[in-house]
Design a protein around this motif. Structure first.
Motif, PDB file in Angstrom:
ATOM      1  N   UNK A  40       0.830  -1.207   0.000  1.00 54.80           N
ATOM      2  CA  UNK A  40       0.000   0.000   0.000  1.00 54.80           C
ATOM      3  C   UNK A  40       0.864   1.255   0.000  1.00 54.80           C
ATOM      4  N   UNK A  41       1.969   1.211   0.785  1.00 56.31           N
ATOM      5  CA  UNK A  41       2.860   2.372   0.793  1.00 56.31           C
ATOM      6  C   UNK A  41       3.481   2.592  -0.575  1.00 56.31           C
ATOM      7  N   UNK A  42       3.851   1.481  -1.204  1.00 55.14           N
ATOM      8  CA  UNK A  42       4.439   1.618  -2.540  1.00 55.14           C
ATOM      9  C   UNK A  42       3.437   2.222  -3.518  1.00 55.14           C
ATOM     10  N   UNK A  43       2.177   1.766  -3.419  1.00 58.22           N
ATOM     11  CA  UNK A  43       1.152   2.321  -4.315  1.00 58.22           C
ATOM     12  C   UNK A  43       0.913   3.794  -4.031  1.00 58.22           C
ATOM     13  N   UNK A  44       0.912   4.187  -2.713  1.00 59.60           N
ATOM     14  CA  UNK A  44       0.701   5.601  -2.370  1.00 59.60           C
ATOM     15  C   UNK A  44       1.840   6.456  -2.905  1.00 59.60           C
ATOM     16  N   UNK A  45       3.080   5.969  -2.751  1.00 61.06           N
ATOM     17  CA  UNK A  45       4.212   6.726  -3.284  1.00 61.06           C
ATOM     18  C   UNK A  45       4.126   6.852  -4.805  1.00 61.06           C
ATOM     19  N   UNK A  46       3.684   5.785  -5.445  1.00 61.96           N
ATOM     20  CA  UNK A  46       3.532   5.839  -6.890  1.00 61.96           C
ATOM     21  C   UNK A  46       2.469   6.866  -7.294  1.00 61.96           C
ATOM     22  N   UNK A  47       1.353   6.894  -6.486  1.00 59.18           N
ATOM     23  CA  UNK A  47       0.294   7.879  -6.798  1.00 59.18           C
ATOM     24  C   UNK A  47       0.794   9.303  -6.596  1.00 59.18           C
ATOM     25  N   UNK A  48       1.571   9.536  -5.484  1.00 59.53           N
ATOM     26  CA  UNK A  48       2.101  10.882  -5.252  1.00 59.53           C
ATOM     27  C   UNK A  48       3.058  11.298  -6.372  1.00 59.53           C
ATOM     28  N   UNK A  49       3.817  10.300  -6.800  1.00 61.55           N
ATOM     29  CA  UNK A  49       4.740  10.628  -7.900  1.00 61.55           C
ATOM     30  C   UNK A  49       3.987  11.036  -9.154  1.00 61.55           C
ATOM     31  N   UNK A 101       1.994  15.215 -12.655  1.00 61.38           N
ATOM     32  CA  UNK A 101       0.880  15.938 -13.301  1.00 61.38           C
ATOM     33  C   UNK A 101       0.929  17.426 -12.982  1.00 61.38           C
ATOM     34  N   UNK A 102       1.273  17.787 -11.708  1.00 64.83           N
ATOM     35  CA  UNK A 102       1.363  19.204 -11.340  1.00 64.83           C
ATOM     36  C   UNK A 102       2.468  19.907 -12.132  1.00 64.83           C
ATOM     37  N   UNK A 103       3.522  19.154 -12.405  1.00 68.29           N
ATOM     38  CA  UNK A 103       4.608  19.761 -13.180  1.00 68.29           C
ATOM     39  C   UNK A 103       4.177  20.068 -14.611  1.00 68.29           C
ATOM     40  N   UNK A 134       1.037  23.430 -19.533  1.00 66.37           N
ATOM     41  CA  UNK A 134      -0.257  23.494 -20.215  1.00 66.37           C
ATOM     42  C   UNK A 134      -0.808  24.924 -20.235  1.00 66.37           C
ATOM     43  N   UNK A 135      -0.611  25.646 -19.113  1.00 65.89           N
ATOM     44  CA  UNK A 135      -1.093  27.032 -19.057  1.00 65.89           C
ATOM     45  C   UNK A 135      -0.336  27.899 -20.073  1.00 65.89           C
ATOM     46  N   UNK A 136       0.971  27.689 -20.126  1.00 72.10           N
ATOM     47  CA  UNK A 136       1.756  28.476 -21.090  1.00 72.10           C
ATOM     48  C   UNK A 136       1.306  28.181 -22.511  1.00 72.10           C
TER      49      UNK A 136
END
Length: 330
Positions: free
Chosen positions: A264-273, A278-280, A285-287
């Motif tokens: 579960x921790x590995x999956x959470x870290x993967x989701x955060x990554x 996506x935030x990066x 996309x705005x530019x």
């Protein structure tokens, strides 16, 4: 006369007499004659030629004749010797059996002797029974208490079964098996200790001497000792085994839980990554939207106001917040 001739004659006579008395045992023949045994010097000489020692055959014939066993012939004794038998043992056994009124023929005695058994000892055992001590026999009663028993078996030789019959080892094995069976069928060890004769009676009724060279006269329990509590030890071993199984299963469940948590921790870290990735992509996309004219300056300010409002709400919702506000732009 020349003394050398006389000396040579004396030496020759001595040599001749030595050879004569070697091949013709005159004094042995004389002893047989005095004892009433009919045998000639020629027969004694022929024994030497056949490599049959007269000093074994003739004394055996004298012993048998004196004991009244006149049916035993010289040819039978010679044949038994040439077959590898022990003539003295056979004659001793026949004489002892005759005196003890035990039926034993010469053919049976020689067959027993050639079978490798001591026929004279067998006759003596028929007259005087033998006591055999069994090794310690370990058995367990139904209540789980171990008992160690020793028995004394009184046996008498069975002349008719000496050829082909089983020996003492078979008797001891059967008696030990009977003791184990008798103790094992007892409800508790106390009843065995109170009545040890019940073991001997039960074992004696089984006819353990069938097919053996002996006849069992009695079986006596000489000693019974208490051994381990096998039942309690088995229960303890079973409890330890159950405990080890339970510990193994608990360890297995713990390991599975740890593995699931790590997954579960590995999956959470993967989701955060993925979120960070996506935030990066948002500024790009705005530019791109600004360059293509899909996003105006007012749209950008409204988005920033929404972000500021969201940040203020999150700050207020945190414990220990001082209620500081972030005013939206515009």
């Amino acid at each position: 006369m020349n003394p050398y001739v006389i000396l040579a004659f004396v030496v020759g006579a001595i040599v001749f007499l030595g050879i004569f008395f070697h091949y013709v045992p005159f004094f042995l023949w004389l002893s047989a004659k005095v004892s009433g045994v009919q045998i000639s010097l020629i027969q004694l000489f022929l024994m030497r030629i056949r490599n049959v020692p007269p000093y074994i055959i003739v004394p055996a014939m004298i012993e048998a004749h004196k004991a009244g066993l006149k049916t035993i012939t010289r040819d039978e004794l010679e044949a038994h010797y040439l077959a590898g038998g022990r003539v003295e043992k056979v004659v001793h056994a026949l004489v002892s059996a005759s005196k003890a009124n035990i039926e034993l023929s010469f053919q049976m005695a020689t067959a027993i002797d050639l079978a490798g058994r001591d026929v004279f000892e067998a006759v003596q055992m028929s007259v005087n029974p033998k006591v055999i001590d069994t090794p310690p026999v370990t058995a367990m009663a139904k209540d789980g208490i171990q008992l160690i028993a020793k028995a004394r078996v009184t046996v008498r030789a069975n002349i008719r079964q000496l050829v082909g019959g089983a020996g003492e080892d078979t008797i001891l094995a059967r008696v030990g098996e009977g003791i184990v069976s008798s103790i094992g069928s007892s409800e508790n060890h106390k009843s065995v200790l109170e009545n040890p004769d019940s073991i001997s009676k039960l074992v004696l009724r089984k006819g353990l001497d069938a097919g053996t060279a002996f006849e069992i006269l009695s079986i006596d329990i000489a000693d019974i000792d208490i051994g381990k509590n096998i039942g309690a030890e088995l229960q303890m071993d079973q409890a330890n085994a159950d405990k080890n199984i339970a510990q193994a299963k608990a360890e297995e469940r713990r390991a599975m839980a740890v593995a699931s948590e790590q997954e579960m921790k590995a999956k959470a870290q993967e989701a955060r990554a993925k979120v960070i990735e996506a935030e990066a992509e948002v500024p790009k996309a705005m530019a791109e939207a600004f360059r293509n004219g899909n996003l105006g300056i007012m749209d950008y300010y409204r988005m920033k106001n929404i972000e500021a409002d969201t940040s203020m709400r999150e700050t207020i919702a945190k414990p220990g917040s001082s209620g500081a506000s972030n005013k939206p732009l515009g």
